[in-house]
Design a protein around this motif. Structure first.
Motif, PDB file in Angstrom:
ATOM      1  N   TRP A 239       3.870   1.011  -2.195  1.00 41.27           N
ATOM      2  CA  TRP A 239       4.660  -0.216  -2.222  1.00 41.27           C
ATOM      3  C   TRP A 239       5.858  -0.081  -3.150  1.00 41.27           C
ATOM      4  O   TRP A 239       5.790   0.566  -4.203  1.00 41.27           O
ATOM      5  CB  TRP A 239       3.811  -1.378  -2.745  1.00 41.27           C
ATOM      6  N   GLY A 240       6.942  -0.747  -2.778  1.00 42.45           N
ATOM      7  CA  GLY A 240       8.026  -0.990  -3.710  1.00 42.45           C
ATOM      8  C   GLY A 240       7.655  -2.166  -4.604  1.00 42.45           C
ATOM      9  O   GLY A 240       6.684  -2.887  -4.346  1.00 42.45           O
ATOM     10  N   ARG A 241       8.430  -2.365  -5.656  1.00 39.70           N
ATOM     11  CA  ARG A 241       8.128  -3.440  -6.618  1.00 39.70           C
ATOM     12  C   ARG A 241       9.368  -4.274  -6.875  1.00 39.70           C
ATOM     13  O   ARG A 241      10.486  -3.754  -6.905  1.00 39.70           O
ATOM     14  CB  ARG A 241       7.620  -2.821  -7.921  1.00 39.70           C
ATOM     15  N   ALA A 242       9.148  -5.544  -7.071  1.00 40.41           N
ATOM     16  CA  ALA A 242      10.272  -6.480  -7.179  1.00 40.41           C
ATOM     17  C   ALA A 242      11.170  -6.187  -8.377  1.00 40.41           C
ATOM     18  O   ALA A 242      12.374  -6.381  -8.302  1.00 40.41           O
ATOM     19  CB  ALA A 242       9.752  -7.911  -7.264  1.00 40.41           C
ATOM     20  N   TRP A 243      10.602  -5.727  -9.483  1.00 42.02           N
ATOM     21  CA  TRP A 243      11.386  -5.587 -10.710  1.00 42.02           C
ATOM     22  C   TRP A 243      11.649  -4.140 -11.103  1.00 42.02           C
ATOM     23  O   TRP A 243      12.224  -3.856 -12.148  1.00 42.02           O
ATOM     24  CB  TRP A 243      10.663  -6.295 -11.868  1.00 42.02           C
ATOM     25  N   ARG A 244      11.189  -3.189 -10.291  1.00 42.17           N
ATOM     26  CA  ARG A 244      11.291  -1.779 -10.660  1.00 42.17           C
ATOM     27  C   ARG A 244      11.745  -0.968  -9.454  1.00 42.17           C
ATOM     28  O   ARG A 244      11.473  -1.319  -8.310  1.00 42.17           O
ATOM     29  CB  ARG A 244       9.934  -1.233 -11.117  1.00 42.17           C
ATOM     30  N   MET A 245      12.428   0.137  -9.701  1.00 43.12           N
ATOM     31  CA  MET A 245      12.780   1.066  -8.649  1.00 43.12           C
ATOM     32  C   MET A 245      11.588   1.967  -8.331  1.00 43.12           C
ATOM     33  O   MET A 245      10.737   2.216  -9.181  1.00 43.12           O
ATOM     34  CB  MET A 245      13.975   1.916  -9.073  1.00 43.12           C
ATOM     35  N   GLY A 246      11.559   2.478  -7.099  1.00 41.80           N
ATOM     36  CA  GLY A 246      10.538   3.446  -6.728  1.00 41.80           C
ATOM     37  C   GLY A 246       9.280   2.802  -6.178  1.00 41.80           C
ATOM     38  O   GLY A 246       8.999   1.620  -6.410  1.00 41.80           O
ATOM     39  N   THR A 247       8.510   3.614  -5.444  1.00 40.43           N
ATOM     40  CA  THR A 247       7.236   3.138  -4.906  1.00 40.43           C
ATOM     41  C   THR A 247       6.084   3.667  -5.750  1.00 40.43           C
ATOM     42  O   THR A 247       6.189   4.707  -6.399  1.00 40.43           O
ATOM     43  CB  THR A 247       7.044   3.610  -3.450  1.00 40.43           C
ATOM     44  N   VAL A 248       4.992   2.926  -5.725  1.00 37.28           N
ATOM     45  CA  VAL A 248       3.763   3.350  -6.403  1.00 37.28           C
ATOM     46  C   VAL A 248       2.590   3.037  -5.485  1.00 37.28           C
ATOM     47  O   VAL A 248       2.690   2.224  -4.570  1.00 37.28           O
ATOM     48  CB  VAL A 248       3.559   2.632  -7.760  1.00 37.28           C
ATOM     49  N   GLY A 249       1.460   3.682  -5.754  1.00 38.35           N
ATOM     50  CA  GLY A 249       0.254   3.370  -5.007  1.00 38.35           C
ATOM     51  C   GLY A 249      -0.263   1.989  -5.364  1.00 38.35           C
ATOM     52  O   GLY A 249      -0.221   1.575  -6.529  1.00 38.35           O
ATOM     53  N   ALA A 250      -0.746   1.274  -4.362  1.00 38.94           N
ATOM     54  CA  ALA A 250      -1.334  -0.057  -4.560  1.00 38.94           C
ATOM     55  C   ALA A 250      -2.573  -0.176  -3.684  1.00 38.94           C
ATOM     56  O   ALA A 250      -2.614   0.341  -2.568  1.00 38.94           O
ATOM     57  CB  ALA A 250      -0.323  -1.147  -4.214  1.00 38.94           C
ATOM     58  N   ALA A 251      -3.569  -0.847  -4.192  1.00 45.64           N
ATOM     59  CA  ALA A 251      -4.822  -1.013  -3.460  1.00 45.64           C
ATOM     60  C   ALA A 251      -4.694  -2.165  -2.465  1.00 45.64           C
ATOM     61  O   ALA A 251      -4.436  -3.291  -2.862  1.00 45.64           O
ATOM     62  CB  ALA A 251      -5.970  -1.278  -4.431  1.00 45.64           C
ATOM     63  N   ILE A 252      -4.884  -1.855  -1.183  1.00 50.80           N
ATOM     64  CA  ILE A 252      -4.918  -2.924  -0.183  1.00 50.80           C
ATOM     65  C   ILE A 252      -6.345  -3.195   0.278  1.00 50.80           C
ATOM     66  O   ILE A 252      -6.606  -4.187   0.961  1.00 50.80           O
ATOM     67  CB  ILE A 252      -4.024  -2.608   1.027  1.00 50.80           C
ATOM     68  N   GLY A 253      -7.268  -2.326  -0.092  1.00 52.24           N
ATOM     69  CA  GLY A 253      -8.678  -2.522   0.205  1.00 52.24           C
ATOM     70  C   GLY A 253      -9.504  -1.909  -0.900  1.00 52.24           C
ATOM     71  O   GLY A 253      -9.128  -0.883  -1.471  1.00 52.24           O
ATOM     72  N   ALA A 254     -10.628  -2.536  -1.227  1.00 51.90           N
ATOM     73  CA  ALA A 254     -11.480  -2.005  -2.295  1.00 51.90           C
ATOM     74  C   ALA A 254     -12.907  -2.491  -2.108  1.00 51.90           C
ATOM     75  O   ALA A 254     -13.148  -3.574  -1.575  1.00 51.90           O
ATOM     76  CB  ALA A 254     -10.959  -2.424  -3.680  1.00 51.90           C
TER      77      ALA A 254
END
Length: 247
Positions: free
Chosen positions: A156-171
Protein backbone atom coordinates in the motif's frame (compact mmCIF):
# COMPACT_ATOMS: atom_id res chain seq x y z
CA UNK A 1 20.06 -7.60 29.58
CA UNK A 2 18.90 -10.46 27.36
CA UNK A 3 18.79 -9.68 23.66
CA UNK A 4 15.58 -10.29 21.73
CA UNK A 5 15.67 -11.78 18.27
CA UNK A 6 13.30 -12.20 15.33
CA UNK A 7 14.05 -14.35 12.31
CA UNK A 8 12.60 -13.86 8.83
CA UNK A 9 12.78 -16.77 6.40
CA UNK A 10 11.81 -16.52 2.71
CA UNK A 11 11.81 -20.04 1.25
CA UNK A 12 12.54 -20.51 -2.44
CA UNK A 13 11.00 -22.88 -4.92
CA UNK A 14 7.29 -22.14 -4.62
CA UNK A 15 5.71 -22.86 -8.03
CA UNK A 16 3.58 -20.39 -9.96
CA UNK A 17 0.22 -20.42 -8.28
CA UNK A 18 -2.89 -21.41 -10.23
CA UNK A 19 -6.57 -21.42 -9.38
CA UNK A 20 -7.56 -23.98 -6.71
CA UNK A 21 -3.96 -24.68 -5.67
CA UNK A 22 -3.72 -25.84 -2.05
CA UNK A 23 -1.40 -23.16 -0.67
CA UNK A 24 -1.09 -24.82 2.73
CA UNK A 25 0.19 -28.06 1.21
CA UNK A 26 2.84 -26.07 -0.66
CA UNK A 27 3.92 -24.30 2.53
CA UNK A 28 3.79 -27.37 4.80
CA UNK A 29 7.29 -28.66 3.84
CA UNK A 30 8.92 -25.40 4.98
CA UNK A 31 9.53 -26.69 8.52
CA UNK A 32 7.01 -24.63 10.45
CA UNK A 33 7.24 -24.38 14.24
CA UNK A 34 4.72 -23.47 16.91
CA UNK A 35 4.03 -19.72 17.04
CA UNK A 36 5.61 -19.00 13.67
CA UNK A 37 3.78 -16.41 11.59
CA UNK A 38 3.28 -17.28 7.93
CA UNK A 39 2.99 -14.20 5.72
CA UNK A 40 1.62 -14.71 2.21
CA UNK A 41 1.59 -12.22 -0.62
CA UNK A 42 -1.98 -11.25 -1.50
CA UNK A 43 -1.42 -12.16 -5.13
CA UNK A 44 -0.87 -15.87 -4.55
CA UNK A 45 -3.96 -16.05 -2.33
CA UNK A 46 -6.04 -14.22 -4.94
CA UNK A 47 -4.73 -16.46 -7.72
CA UNK A 48 -5.52 -19.63 -5.77
CA UNK A 49 -9.02 -18.31 -5.09
CA UNK A 50 -9.68 -17.52 -8.75
CA UNK A 51 -9.82 -13.74 -8.42
CA UNK A 52 -8.41 -13.19 -11.92
CA UNK A 53 -10.66 -11.29 -14.35
CA UNK A 54 -10.21 -10.88 -18.09
CA UNK A 55 -10.76 -7.27 -19.15
CA UNK A 56 -12.32 -8.36 -22.44
CA UNK A 57 -15.16 -9.93 -20.42
CA UNK A 58 -15.95 -6.67 -18.58
CA UNK A 59 -18.63 -4.33 -19.95
CA UNK A 60 -18.07 -0.87 -18.45
CA UNK A 61 -21.01 1.17 -17.22
CA UNK A 62 -21.56 4.79 -18.24
CA UNK A 63 -20.17 5.84 -14.88
CA UNK A 64 -17.01 3.79 -15.47
CA UNK A 65 -16.56 5.26 -18.95
CA UNK A 66 -16.89 8.82 -17.65
CA UNK A 67 -14.66 8.20 -14.63
CA UNK A 68 -12.10 6.41 -16.81
CA UNK A 69 -11.93 9.49 -19.02
CA UNK A 70 -11.46 11.69 -15.94
CA UNK A 71 -8.62 9.64 -14.43
CA UNK A 72 -7.15 8.41 -17.74
CA UNK A 73 -7.70 4.70 -17.00
CA UNK A 74 -9.19 1.86 -19.01
CA UNK A 75 -12.97 2.03 -18.36
CA UNK A 76 -13.07 -1.77 -18.01
CA UNK A 77 -10.54 -1.52 -15.21
CA UNK A 78 -12.52 1.30 -13.64
CA UNK A 79 -15.65 -0.84 -13.79
CA UNK A 80 -13.97 -3.56 -11.74
CA UNK A 81 -12.71 -0.94 -9.29
CA UNK A 82 -16.23 0.41 -8.85
CA UNK A 83 -17.63 -3.07 -8.27
CA UNK A 84 -15.12 -3.58 -5.47
CA UNK A 85 -15.74 -0.16 -3.89
CA UNK A 86 -18.31 1.59 -1.74
CA UNK A 87 -17.05 5.16 -2.19
CA UNK A 88 -14.78 7.23 -4.42
CA UNK A 89 -12.47 9.18 -2.12
CA UNK A 90 -10.29 10.95 -4.70
CA UNK A 91 -10.29 10.97 -8.50
CA UNK A 92 -7.77 13.00 -10.48
CA UNK A 93 -5.76 12.23 -13.59
CA UNK A 94 -3.80 9.05 -12.98
CA UNK A 95 -5.14 8.55 -9.45
CA UNK A 96 -8.27 6.78 -8.22
CA UNK A 97 -8.53 6.34 -4.46
CA UNK A 98 -11.57 4.46 -3.19
CA UNK A 99 -12.97 2.84 -0.10
CA UNK A 100 -12.92 -0.88 -0.74
CA UNK A 101 -16.02 -2.86 0.25
CA UNK A 102 -13.90 -4.37 3.09
CA UNK A 103 -13.31 -0.86 4.49
CA UNK A 104 -9.77 -0.27 3.23
CA UNK A 105 -9.06 3.15 1.69
CA UNK A 106 -6.66 2.39 -1.14
CA UNK A 107 -5.70 2.99 -4.75
CA UNK A 108 -7.74 1.18 -7.42
CA UNK A 109 -9.50 -1.04 -4.84
CA UNK A 110 -6.42 -3.27 -4.99
CA UNK A 111 -7.15 -4.25 -8.61
CA UNK A 112 -3.73 -4.87 -10.12
CA UNK A 113 -2.01 -6.32 -13.19
CA UNK A 114 1.55 -6.70 -11.86
CA UNK A 115 2.88 -10.26 -11.73
CA UNK A 116 -0.16 -11.49 -13.66
CA UNK A 117 0.90 -13.73 -16.55
CA UNK A 118 -1.81 -12.69 -19.04
CA UNK A 119 -1.62 -8.97 -19.97
CA UNK A 120 -5.39 -8.99 -20.56
CA UNK A 121 -6.12 -10.09 -16.99
CA UNK A 122 -6.15 -8.25 -13.68
CA UNK A 123 -6.24 -9.57 -10.14
CA UNK A 124 -8.65 -8.55 -7.39
CA UNK A 125 -8.18 -8.86 -3.64
CA UNK A 126 -9.49 -12.02 -1.99
CA UNK A 127 -13.22 -11.81 -1.36
CA UNK A 128 -12.70 -12.33 2.39
CA UNK A 129 -9.01 -12.04 3.36
CA UNK A 130 -9.59 -12.69 7.07
CA UNK A 131 -11.56 -15.80 6.13
CA UNK A 132 -8.76 -16.86 3.79
CA UNK A 133 -6.24 -16.48 6.63
CA UNK A 134 -8.42 -18.53 9.00
CA UNK A 135 -8.77 -21.35 6.47
CA UNK A 136 -5.04 -21.39 5.72
CA UNK A 137 -4.23 -21.50 9.43
CA UNK A 138 -6.62 -24.40 10.02
CA UNK A 139 -5.27 -26.29 7.02
CA UNK A 140 -1.66 -25.82 8.17
CA UNK A 141 -2.61 -27.14 11.62
CA UNK A 142 -4.16 -30.16 9.93
CA UNK A 143 -1.08 -30.82 7.78
CA UNK A 144 1.78 -29.92 10.12
CA UNK A 145 0.25 -30.09 13.60
CA UNK A 146 1.52 -26.70 14.80
CA UNK A 147 -0.21 -23.48 15.78
CA UNK A 148 0.82 -20.59 13.55
CA UNK A 149 -0.40 -17.12 12.77
CA UNK A 150 -1.25 -16.24 9.19
CA UNK A 151 -1.11 -12.82 7.53
CA UNK A 152 -2.10 -11.92 3.99
CA UNK A 153 0.11 -9.06 2.88
CA UNK A 154 -0.52 -6.36 0.27
CA UNK A 155 1.58 -3.36 -0.80
CA UNK A 156 0.00 0.00 0.00
CA UNK A 157 0.88 3.63 -0.46
CA UNK A 158 0.41 5.93 2.53
CA UNK A 159 -1.33 9.26 2.80
CA UNK A 160 1.49 11.09 4.57
CA UNK A 161 4.58 9.26 3.30
CA UNK A 162 6.20 8.40 -0.02
CA UNK A 163 6.66 4.78 -1.05
CA UNK A 164 4.73 1.57 -0.51
CA UNK A 165 4.93 -0.76 2.47
CA UNK A 166 3.45 -4.12 3.34
CA UNK A 167 0.05 -4.01 5.04
CA UNK A 168 -2.08 -6.80 6.45
CA UNK A 169 -5.39 -7.25 4.65
CA UNK A 170 -6.08 -10.61 6.29
CA UNK A 171 -4.96 -12.15 9.57
CA UNK A 172 -5.67 -15.08 11.85
CA UNK A 173 -4.08 -16.54 14.96
CA UNK A 174 -2.70 -13.24 16.21
CA UNK A 175 -4.05 -9.77 17.01
CA UNK A 176 -4.31 -7.26 14.20
CA UNK A 177 -4.23 -4.43 16.73
CA UNK A 178 -2.62 -4.36 20.17
CA UNK A 179 -4.15 -1.89 22.60
CA UNK A 180 -1.50 -0.48 24.93
CA UNK A 181 -3.73 2.14 26.53
CA UNK A 182 -3.52 1.98 30.31
CA UNK A 183 -0.05 0.37 30.26
CA UNK A 184 2.79 2.25 32.02
CA UNK A 185 5.73 3.69 30.11
CA UNK A 186 9.32 3.51 31.46
CA UNK A 187 8.53 6.28 33.94
CA UNK A 188 5.24 4.84 35.12
CA UNK A 189 3.03 7.25 33.15
CA UNK A 190 0.02 5.50 31.68
CA UNK A 191 -0.26 5.40 27.90
CA UNK A 192 -3.42 7.12 26.72
CA UNK A 193 -3.64 6.66 22.95
CA UNK A 194 -1.11 4.00 21.93
CA UNK A 195 -2.46 1.20 19.76
CA UNK A 196 0.01 -0.87 17.75
CA UNK A 197 -0.76 -2.06 14.23
CA UNK A 198 0.74 -5.44 15.07
CA UNK A 199 -0.24 -7.31 11.88
CA UNK A 200 0.85 -4.37 9.73
CA UNK A 201 4.27 -4.29 11.38
CA UNK A 202 4.75 -8.00 10.62
CA UNK A 203 3.55 -7.50 7.04
CA UNK A 204 6.00 -4.63 6.51
CA UNK A 205 8.89 -6.68 7.88
CA UNK A 206 8.02 -9.60 5.60
CA UNK A 207 7.93 -7.27 2.59
CA UNK A 208 11.67 -6.70 2.97
CA UNK A 209 12.19 -10.25 1.76
CA UNK A 210 9.15 -10.61 -0.47
CA UNK A 211 10.11 -7.65 -2.64
CA UNK A 212 7.89 -5.93 -5.18
CA UNK A 213 9.08 -7.16 -8.57
CA UNK A 214 10.60 -10.45 -9.77
CA UNK A 215 11.95 -11.77 -6.45
CA UNK A 216 9.50 -14.72 -6.38
CA UNK A 217 9.44 -14.96 -2.58
CA UNK A 218 5.68 -14.76 -1.93
CA UNK A 219 5.84 -16.57 1.44
CA UNK A 220 7.82 -15.39 4.46
CA UNK A 221 7.99 -17.11 7.83
CA UNK A 222 8.55 -14.93 10.89
CA UNK A 223 9.92 -16.77 13.91
CA UNK A 224 10.55 -15.58 17.46
CA UNK A 225 7.48 -13.57 18.45
CA UNK A 226 6.29 -16.26 20.84
CA UNK A 227 2.69 -17.05 21.72
CA UNK A 228 0.19 -14.43 20.51
CA UNK A 229 -1.68 -12.32 23.04
CA UNK A 230 -4.98 -13.33 21.44
CA UNK A 231 -6.56 -14.32 18.17
CA UNK A 232 -7.64 -11.47 15.91
CA UNK A 233 -8.00 -10.29 12.34
CA UNK A 234 -7.07 -7.51 9.96
CA UNK A 235 -10.54 -5.96 10.00
CA UNK A 236 -9.76 -4.44 13.40
CA UNK A 237 -7.08 -2.29 11.71
CA UNK A 238 -9.67 -0.43 9.64
CA UNK A 239 -10.24 3.05 11.08
CA UNK A 240 -13.95 3.67 11.68
CA UNK A 241 -15.42 6.41 9.50
CA UNK A 242 -16.35 8.55 12.53
CA UNK A 243 -12.65 8.57 13.53
CA UNK A 244 -11.39 9.57 10.07
CA UNK A 245 -10.44 13.23 10.41
CA UNK A 246 -9.32 13.58 6.80
CA UNK A 247 -12.53 12.83 4.90
Amino acid sequence: MNARRLELIAPAGLPRIRRDDDLASLIAPFGLQNHDVVVLAQKIVSKAEGRLFRLSDVIPSEKAVELGRQVDKDPRLVELILRESTEIVRAVRGVLIVQHRLGFVMANAGVDASNVDDPEQVLLLPADPDGSARRLRARLKELVGVEVGVIINDSWGRAWRMGTVGAAIGAAGLPGLIDMRGQPDMNGRLLRVTEIGHADEIAAAASLLMGQAAERRPVVILRGLGPPARDGNAAELVRPRQMDLFR
